[in-house]
Each structure stands twice: as structure tokens, then as C-alpha cells.
Design an enzyme around this catalytic site. Structure first.
Site, PDB file in Angstrom:
ATOM      1  N   ASP A 111       0.801  -1.228   0.000  1.00 29.21           N
ATOM      2  CA  ASP A 111       0.000   0.000   0.000  1.00 29.21           C
ATOM      3  C   ASP A 111       0.833   1.277   0.000  1.00 29.21           C
ATOM      4  O   ASP A 111       0.273   2.368  -0.157  1.00 29.21           O
ATOM      5  CB  ASP A 111      -0.949   0.009   1.205  1.00 29.21           C
ATOM      6  CG  ASP A 111      -2.063  -1.014   1.031  1.00 29.21           C
ATOM      7  OD1 ASP A 111      -2.516  -1.193  -0.107  1.00 29.21           O
ATOM      8  OD2 ASP A 111      -2.464  -1.645   2.037  1.00 29.21           O
ATOM      9  N   ASP A 173      -5.774  -5.259  -6.085  1.00 24.67           N
ATOM     10  CA  ASP A 173      -5.561  -3.868  -5.674  1.00 24.67           C
ATOM     11  C   ASP A 173      -4.137  -3.395  -5.975  1.00 24.67           C
ATOM     12  O   ASP A 173      -3.875  -2.212  -6.190  1.00 24.67           O
ATOM     13  CB  ASP A 173      -5.800  -3.707  -4.161  1.00 24.67           C
ATOM     14  CG  ASP A 173      -6.928  -4.544  -3.595  1.00 24.67           C
ATOM     15  OD1 ASP A 173      -7.191  -5.639  -4.137  1.00 24.67           O
ATOM     16  OD2 ASP A 173      -7.537  -4.126  -2.611  1.00 24.67           O
TER      17      ASP A 173
HETATM   18  N1  GLY Z   1      -7.363  -3.050   0.043  1.00 32.13           N
HETATM   19  C1  GLY Z   1      -7.986  -2.041  -0.669  1.00 32.13           C
HETATM   20  C2  GLY Z   1      -9.446  -2.140  -0.784  1.00 32.13           C
HETATM   21  O1  GLY Z   1     -10.135  -2.375   0.199  1.00 32.13           O
HETATM   22  O2  GLY Z   1      -9.937  -1.956  -1.865  1.00 32.13           O
END
Ligand code: GLY
Length: 394
Positions: A111, A173
Site C-alpha cells: 500500500d 488492488d
Molecule cells: N485493500 C484495498 C481495498 O479495500 O480496496
């Protein structure tokens, strides 16, 4: 008589069109509300906290800088500054961006790309100020440290979860974090960062997608051989379902990959994902939290997924070489933006704990953040509006 009815219908439909709010007027209205919400939101924060959501008792919930969403409020402020030119908003954007400075040295998970690209990436893009430049490279190198040539991917998470035996989990993601690598590669002429982003996108294209171009949330790899061990969901309804935000990350990810590289395979992938999404979206353009949720039409809608999609559709509408696709994708971006800018989703200034949008879903299976505001819905909504207005010369 028949001709008269057609003319009447045509006149009525023209009259209907002329009543529709022009998109530049809509954007002015949204950014005026967003500016007001941001000014009030800053008063809720300390020099260590950032907005996260609203809790189950209606209380404002903040996060510390380590939460994966910490870059979105600084990024939202940068978009409001970019659109309005308001110097008081710029001051807040700088202060909230600098809160994230300690993050740059270590990628505890994938992230870091979200966190640093939305904050520092926008700060440098919009201001050109040197003070924002070095943390972009430092953090991109830290993120690159999570790349493994054996799997051809960046590892998403290190933690273990009860009942799962992941060895090298990669979630869809993660496509979003590649933008940080590509941006740093361009700014610092470092092709190794670009090569890693391309390898990750290519491996993900091979392993994360089904025949209909929907995708799994998580693929677990053997870290030694790169073989796929399992395909699962964490935040979706079921392993085989289409979690809405996951589809949005995929659409945005491959659109962004084409924008940076010009490689046709990414454009084709983005268009295939886009067509799958367009076919499955409800009439208002806002997906249910999972396209396969069993309780549709009573399932919660997810404004965050719609906002991410709208931003990607706005770009794809100009990147595609087909006029028909251009109309389809830009039209969907407009439809989603109009719905998000309606009273159903757009909060009035002073309400909604000063978040801009209502009705997103974070993690429904985890009973966390269901039908609440989320900082990333706000961020991608404003990004999508700026892109739409810029691309369509409004
Ligand atoms: N982990 C990112 C989302 O919840 O989309």
C-alpha cells in the site's frame, strides 16, 4: 399524425436534455462542496491523524499514517487545490502530505504506492516543488524491495490470516501501486522500476483473470517457483464472485498501464474489463458491493468502486482508438459522475462528518465499513471529475 408524435417526442427529449446540468456546472458545484468539507475536515485532525470513515455509532473515525488510506485525504486536498486554486487549501494539502514523510523508508506492505503517490505524487505534479520529489523515489525503491523475480510480482501482504496458508499473496488492488513505480521511473529515469511494474502487470494479466475478464481478488504464489497455489477472495462475496472494487482496481490498473507505456496489450485488457463492467452495471452506474451479491437489489451499493471506475472510464474514453468505445466509456464516466453528484451520494457541507460522498463499502465479509463514507471514494470521485472535465473540454 405519426410524424407529429415523433416531432413532439423529439422536442420533449431535447427539452429533457437542456434541463440536464452541464458537466462544468456540476463540477463547480461538487468542488465548492468539497472545498467546504475539506476545510471543516481538517479541524477534526491532529498532526498524526487522517480521515478514515464513520463508525457504527455515527462517530468520526480517523487513522494514523500507517493505515493504507492515509494518502487519500492529502490527495483530495491537492485535487481541490488544483481545481479551485485556493491557497488556504494548498496550505492544508502541504501540511497533510508532510504528515506521511516518515512512511517513505519502509514498505510494510504494497500500500505504500497508494499512500505516497496520492499525496507526494500529486504534490509534485501540481506544484513542481523540489521538497516533494525525494520521498517519491525513496518510497518507490522501498516498494520495489517487495518485488520477486521468481513470482514476477510485488508481494501484497506479509501478515498471516487465521485459516489461510498464503505464502506469497498478491491482490488485484496491487495494480494501483504500479503507478507510483512508473511515475518514479519517469521522474528519476530508473528503468528498473518500470520493468518491475511491467512484469507485475503481465503476471497479473496471466493469473488473476477469468475468461470473462472478471478477476479474483487474491492469487497466492509459491515464492520459489512462482506457481499459482490458490485463487481466493478476502473482501468479496465468494472466491468465484466479482467483488466490485476489485473489478474497479483492475480496470484502472490496466488503463493506467497503457497510459504510461503505450503497450497495446494493456489497452486491450482494459477494454475487455471495461466491457464486462459496462454489461453488468445497474442503470445508475453504481455497482453493488459485489456484482454477485446474493441479495441484489437489496445489497449495499459501493460508491468507492463507482468513483474508481469513473476515473478509469474517463481516461479510457480518450485512450481508446474506437469512436464507439470512446462514446461508451466516456458516457459511463458521465453517468457515474452524475449519480455520485446527486443528493443520494453527495453530502451537503457540514454533514457526513465532512466526507464528500456517502454509501461506500470497505469490507463487508469482515463486517467493517458497510454503507459509510470512505476517504478513497472522495479521492477518486474528484480525480474522475477533473479528468472528465479536462478530456471533454468542458
Ligand atoms: N485493500 C484495498 C481495498 O479495500 O480496496
Amino acid at each position: 399524425m405519426k410524424r407529429c408524435i415523433y416531432i413532439l417526442l423529439a422536442m420533449l427529449s431535447l427539452a429533457g436534455c437542456s434541463r440536464q446540468e452541464p458537466m462544468d456546472v456540476l463540477a463547480d458545484r461538487v468542488f465548492s462542496a468539497a472545498r467546504e468539507q475539506c476545510l471543516q475536515m481538517d479541524g477534526r485532525l491532529t498532526d498524526q491523524t487522517l480521515p478514515r470513515t464513520i463508525g457504527k455509532n455515527g462517530e468520526f473515525v480517523s487513522s494514523n499514517i500507517n493505515w493504507w488510506c492515509s494518502g487519500f485525504f492529502p490527495g483530495t486536498l491537492w485535487y481541490v487545490y488544483e481545481y479551485t486554486g485556493d491557497s488556504s487549501i494548498k496550505e492544508l494539502a502541504v501540511a497533510n502530505t508532510l504528515k506521511l514523510e516518515p512512511l517513505q523508508y519502509r514498505a510494510k506492505d504494497h500500500d505504500l504506492g497508494f499512500q505516497m503517490n496520492c499525496s507526494y505524487g500529486n504534490a509534485y505534479r501540481i506544484t513542481g516543488e523540489q521538497r516533494f520529489l525525494a520521498p517519491i523515489y525513496t518510497s518507490a525503491l522501498a516498494l520495489a524491495g517487495r518485488f520477486s523475480p521468481a513470482t514476477g510480482t510485488i508481494r501484497s501482504w506479509d501478515f498471516v490470516r487465521a485459516g489461510r496458508d498464503w505464502r506469497y499473496p498478491v491482490i488485484i488492488d496491487n495494480m494501483m501501486n504500479l503507478e507510483h513505480l512508473l511515475n518514479a521511473a519517469d521522474l528519476f529515469r530508473d528503468n528498473s522500476l518500470r520493468d518491475m511494474a511491467i512484469a507485475h502487470a503481465n503476471t497479473t494479466m496471466c493469473n488473476h483473470f477469468r475468461e470473462d475478464f472478471s478477476c479474483w481478488h487474491l492469487v497466492d504464489y509459491d515464492p520459489e517457483t512462482g506457481a499459482v497455489r490458490s485463487r481466493e477472495t478476502v473482501q468479496g462475496y465468494a472466491d468465484g464472485s466479482s467483488w466490485a472494487r476489485g473489478q474497479a482496481w483492475a480496470l484502472y490498473g490496466y488503463t493506467m498501464m497503457f497510459r504510461f507505456t503505450g503497450y497495446e496489450c494493456y489497452l486491450r485488457q482494459a477494454e475487455n474489463i471495461a466491457d464486462m463492467i459496462v454489461d453488468r452495471l445497474p442503470a445508475d452506474g453504481i455497482p453493488y458491493w459485489d456484482f454477485d451479491a446474493p441479495d441484489i437489489p437489496d445489497a449495499p451499493k459501493d460508491a468507492s468502486a463507482a468513483a474508481v471506475m469513473a476515473s478509469a472510464f474517463a481516461d479510457l474514453g480518450t485512450l481508446t482508438t474506437s469512436d464507439c468505445n470512446s462514446r461508451k466509456y466516456s458516457g459511463m464516466a458521465e453517468r457515474q459522475l452524475r449519480t455520485l453528484a446527486s443528493d443520494i451520494y453527495l453530502a451537503k457541507p457540514g454533514e457526513n462528518c465532512n466526507f464528500i460522498l456517502k454509501h461506500s463499502v470497505g469490507n463487508l465479509p469482515g463486517d467493517s465499513e458497510v454503507d459509510v463514507p470512505l476517504s478513497y471514494a472522495d479521492y477518486y470521485f474528484l480525480e474522475a471529475l477533473i479528468k472528465y472535465i479536462t478530456h471533454n473540454n468542458n
